[in-house]
Design a protein around this motif. Sequence first.
Motif, PDB file in Angstrom:
ATOM      1  N   ALA A 148      45.230 116.016 -54.404  1.00  0.00           N
ATOM      2  CA  ALA A 148      45.833 114.679 -55.279  1.00  0.00           C
ATOM      3  C   ALA A 148      47.734 114.294 -54.199  1.00  0.00           C
ATOM      4  N   ALA A 149      47.948 115.762 -53.937  1.00  0.00           N
ATOM      5  CA  ALA A 149      49.166 115.737 -53.399  1.00  0.00           C
ATOM      6  C   ALA A 149      49.472 114.223 -52.335  1.00  0.00           C
ATOM      7  N   ILE A 150      48.045 115.129 -51.827  1.00  0.00           N
ATOM      8  CA  ILE A 150      48.244 114.187 -49.452  1.00  0.00           C
ATOM      9  C   ILE A 150      48.116 112.681 -50.721  1.00  0.00           C
ATOM     10  N   GLN A 151      47.615 112.268 -51.032  1.00  0.00           N
ATOM     11  CA  GLN A 151      46.974 111.042 -51.656  1.00  0.00           C
ATOM     12  C   GLN A 151      48.207 109.730 -52.236  1.00  0.00           C
ATOM     13  N   SER A 152      48.979 110.662 -52.867  1.00  0.00           N
ATOM     14  CA  SER A 152      50.486 110.007 -53.297  1.00  0.00           C
ATOM     15  C   SER A 152      51.711 110.074 -52.382  1.00  0.00           C
ATOM     16  N   SER A 153      51.524 111.184 -51.194  1.00  0.00           N
ATOM     17  CA  SER A 153      52.542 111.113 -50.395  1.00  0.00           C
ATOM     18  C   SER A 153      52.133 109.721 -49.323  1.00  0.00           C
ATOM     19  N   LYS A 154      51.489 108.729 -49.444  1.00  0.00           N
ATOM     20  CA  LYS A 154      50.884 107.662 -48.733  1.00  0.00           C
ATOM     21  C   LYS A 154      51.842 106.772 -49.244  1.00  0.00           C
ATOM     22  N   ARG A 155      52.169 106.954 -50.748  1.00  0.00           N
ATOM     23  CA  ARG A 155      53.011 106.087 -51.416  1.00  0.00           C
ATOM     24  C   ARG A 155      54.173 106.281 -50.601  1.00  0.00           C
ATOM     25  N   ILE A 156      55.368 104.887 -50.366  1.00  0.00           N
ATOM     26  CA  ILE A 156      56.456 104.569 -49.928  1.00  0.00           C
ATOM     27  C   ILE A 156      57.503 104.776 -51.045  1.00  0.00           C
ATOM     28  N   PRO A 157      58.269 105.100 -51.627  1.00  0.00           N
ATOM     29  CA  PRO A 157      59.381 105.165 -52.265  1.00  0.00           C
ATOM     30  C   PRO A 157      60.438 103.958 -51.640  1.00  0.00           C
ATOM     31  N   ALA A 158      60.939 103.536 -53.233  1.00  0.00           N
ATOM     32  CA  ALA A 158      61.848 102.765 -52.132  1.00  0.00           C
ATOM     33  C   ALA A 158      62.475 101.905 -53.467  1.00  0.00           C
ATOM     34  N   LYS A 159      62.871 101.029 -53.205  1.00  0.00           N
ATOM     35  CA  LYS A 159      64.453 100.178 -54.800  1.00  0.00           C
ATOM     36  C   LYS A 159      64.024  98.439 -54.539  1.00  0.00           C
ATOM     37  N   VAL A 160      63.657  97.934 -55.630  1.00  0.00           N
ATOM     38  CA  VAL A 160      63.898  96.712 -55.181  1.00  0.00           C
ATOM     39  C   VAL A 160      64.882  95.925 -55.987  1.00  0.00           C
ATOM     40  N   THR A 161      65.573  95.100 -54.825  1.00  0.00           N
ATOM     41  CA  THR A 161      66.390  94.627 -53.983  1.00  0.00           C
ATOM     42  C   THR A 161      66.862  93.338 -55.117  1.00  0.00           C
ATOM     43  N   ARG A 162      66.180  92.742 -54.750  1.00  0.00           N
ATOM     44  CA  ARG A 162      65.996  91.001 -55.040  1.00  0.00           C
ATOM     45  C   ARG A 162      64.237  91.176 -55.090  1.00  0.00           C
ATOM     46  N   VAL A 163      64.399  90.134 -56.753  1.00  0.00           N
ATOM     47  CA  VAL A 163      63.337  89.141 -56.802  1.00  0.00           C
ATOM     48  C   VAL A 163      63.135  88.082 -56.411  1.00  0.00           C
ATOM     49  N   VAL A 164      62.136  87.143 -54.675  1.00  0.00           N
ATOM     50  CA  VAL A 164      62.627  86.025 -54.848  1.00  0.00           C
ATOM     51  C   VAL A 164      61.166  85.943 -55.782  1.00  0.00           C
ATOM     52  N   ASP A 165      59.753  85.855 -56.343  1.00  0.00           N
ATOM     53  CA  ASP A 165      59.849  84.859 -56.544  1.00  0.00           C
ATOM     54  C   ASP A 165      58.033  85.595 -57.709  1.00  0.00           C
ATOM     55  N   GLY A 166      57.254  85.673 -58.388  1.00  0.00           N
ATOM     56  CA  GLY A 166      56.372  86.363 -58.747  1.00  0.00           C
ATOM     57  C   GLY A 166      56.170  87.369 -58.043  1.00  0.00           C
ATOM     58  N   ASP A 167      55.782  87.462 -56.836  1.00  0.00           N
ATOM     59  CA  ASP A 167      54.341  88.381 -56.062  1.00  0.00           C
ATOM     60  C   ASP A 167      55.439  88.466 -55.081  1.00  0.00           C
ATOM     61  N   THR A 168      56.948  88.202 -54.192  1.00  0.00           N
ATOM     62  CA  THR A 168      57.406  88.383 -53.074  1.00  0.00           C
ATOM     63  C   THR A 168      58.395  89.114 -53.770  1.00  0.00           C
ATOM     64  N   MET A 169      58.875  90.268 -53.306  1.00  0.00           N
ATOM     65  CA  MET A 169      60.116  90.919 -53.602  1.00  0.00           C
ATOM     66  C   MET A 169      61.120  91.394 -52.545  1.00  0.00           C
ATOM     67  N   LYS A 170      62.255  91.463 -52.430  1.00  0.00           N
ATOM     68  CA  LYS A 170      63.141  92.824 -51.472  1.00  0.00           C
ATOM     69  C   LYS A 170      63.796  93.828 -51.846  1.00  0.00           C
ATOM     70  N   VAL A 171      63.187  94.591 -50.861  1.00  0.00           N
ATOM     71  CA  VAL A 171      62.942  95.772 -51.444  1.00  0.00           C
ATOM     72  C   VAL A 171      63.883  96.833 -50.398  1.00  0.00           C
ATOM     73  N   SER A 172      64.221  98.382 -50.409  1.00  0.00           N
ATOM     74  CA  SER A 172      64.847  99.213 -50.118  1.00  0.00           C
ATOM     75  C   SER A 172      64.904 100.166 -49.895  1.00  0.00           C
ATOM     76  N   PHE A 173      64.906 101.511 -48.981  1.00  0.00           N
ATOM     77  CA  PHE A 173      64.093 103.005 -48.434  1.00  0.00           C
ATOM     78  C   PHE A 173      64.939 103.299 -47.358  1.00  0.00           C
ATOM     79  N   ASN A 174      64.426 104.232 -47.589  1.00  0.00           N
ATOM     80  CA  ASN A 174      64.691 105.445 -45.789  1.00  0.00           C
ATOM     81  C   ASN A 174      63.337 105.422 -44.932  1.00  0.00           C
ATOM     82  N   GLU A 175      64.618 105.062 -43.605  1.00  0.00           N
ATOM     83  CA  GLU A 175      62.981 105.593 -42.894  1.00  0.00           C
ATOM     84  C   GLU A 175      64.018 105.794 -41.489  1.00  0.00           C
TER      85      GLU A 175
END
Length: 278
Positions: A51-78
């Motif tokens: 389960a740890a390996i599977q969950s590691s495929k998700r990218i932590p991020a923060k939503v900075t702006r919601v454009v509309d119901g299905d589109t957003m702007k997010v920030s994350f570290n890379e």
Amino acid sequence: MISVRVYTKAKRQLIAAGLSVLMLLATACSASEVENTQAAAPSTKVSQPSAAIQSSKRIPAKVTRVVDGDTMKVSFNEGGKAKEETIRLLLVDTPESVDPEKPVQPFALEASNYAKTMLTGKDVQLELDVSERDKYGRLLCYLYIGDNMFNELLLENGYARVAYIYPPNVKYVDQFREIQKKAQQKALNIWSVENYAQEDGYHEGVVKGGVTPSAKSTTTTTPKPVTTSKPTTTTTSKPSVIYNSCKEANAAGAYQIKKGEPGYSAKLDGDNDGIACE
């Protein structure tokens, strides 16, 4: 007689030796089977990802702006650096609220406001499918808020339909369709108006009188600018121009209309940032 006795004794010794050899061979084979069984066991565990390996495929991020119901702007570290991306949720489609070529569609603002309430400023996780981006360069993903997938929440509450099913990005399409069926049966939001949400998109023309829950001043015909001497709630007492869609405003040469300026209205400001038709 002596020779017969010697022969019999030798025969017995030979038989006893043969039995000993057979017993040794049987013991060796049994030990070999045990060793092979023990050696095979770890390979079974290795083939199952944790389960740890599977969950590691998700990218932590923060939503900075919601454009509309299905589109957003997010920030994350890379790579230790902050990065901002526009994301598009996979396999779902909400009515349009910010498309300059379309009037605000029924239930678009409800879907957008729901997304803003749920996501703005929140820590989320992004799960990618096979193809990472669409033709506009947006990051395609499934978005998680806590233990919930937001794509599913939109479908569950009747704010979105299952759409844009392009292999190989079809990981959750079957379960999405099951969730959609339940929302249809309950006639939630987009499913409350018969034939509004269809396979090929949203048909605002079926809404009675062209008046929609989220854009009551929007009509299904192409409107023309209306000049009036009466003040609106968002302008001064001077005569102003009212635009019923950003397409109409753009045709008149109006772009990025700020709050308080002639032509500004809340329905054209999909992200409520005080600037319409941006």
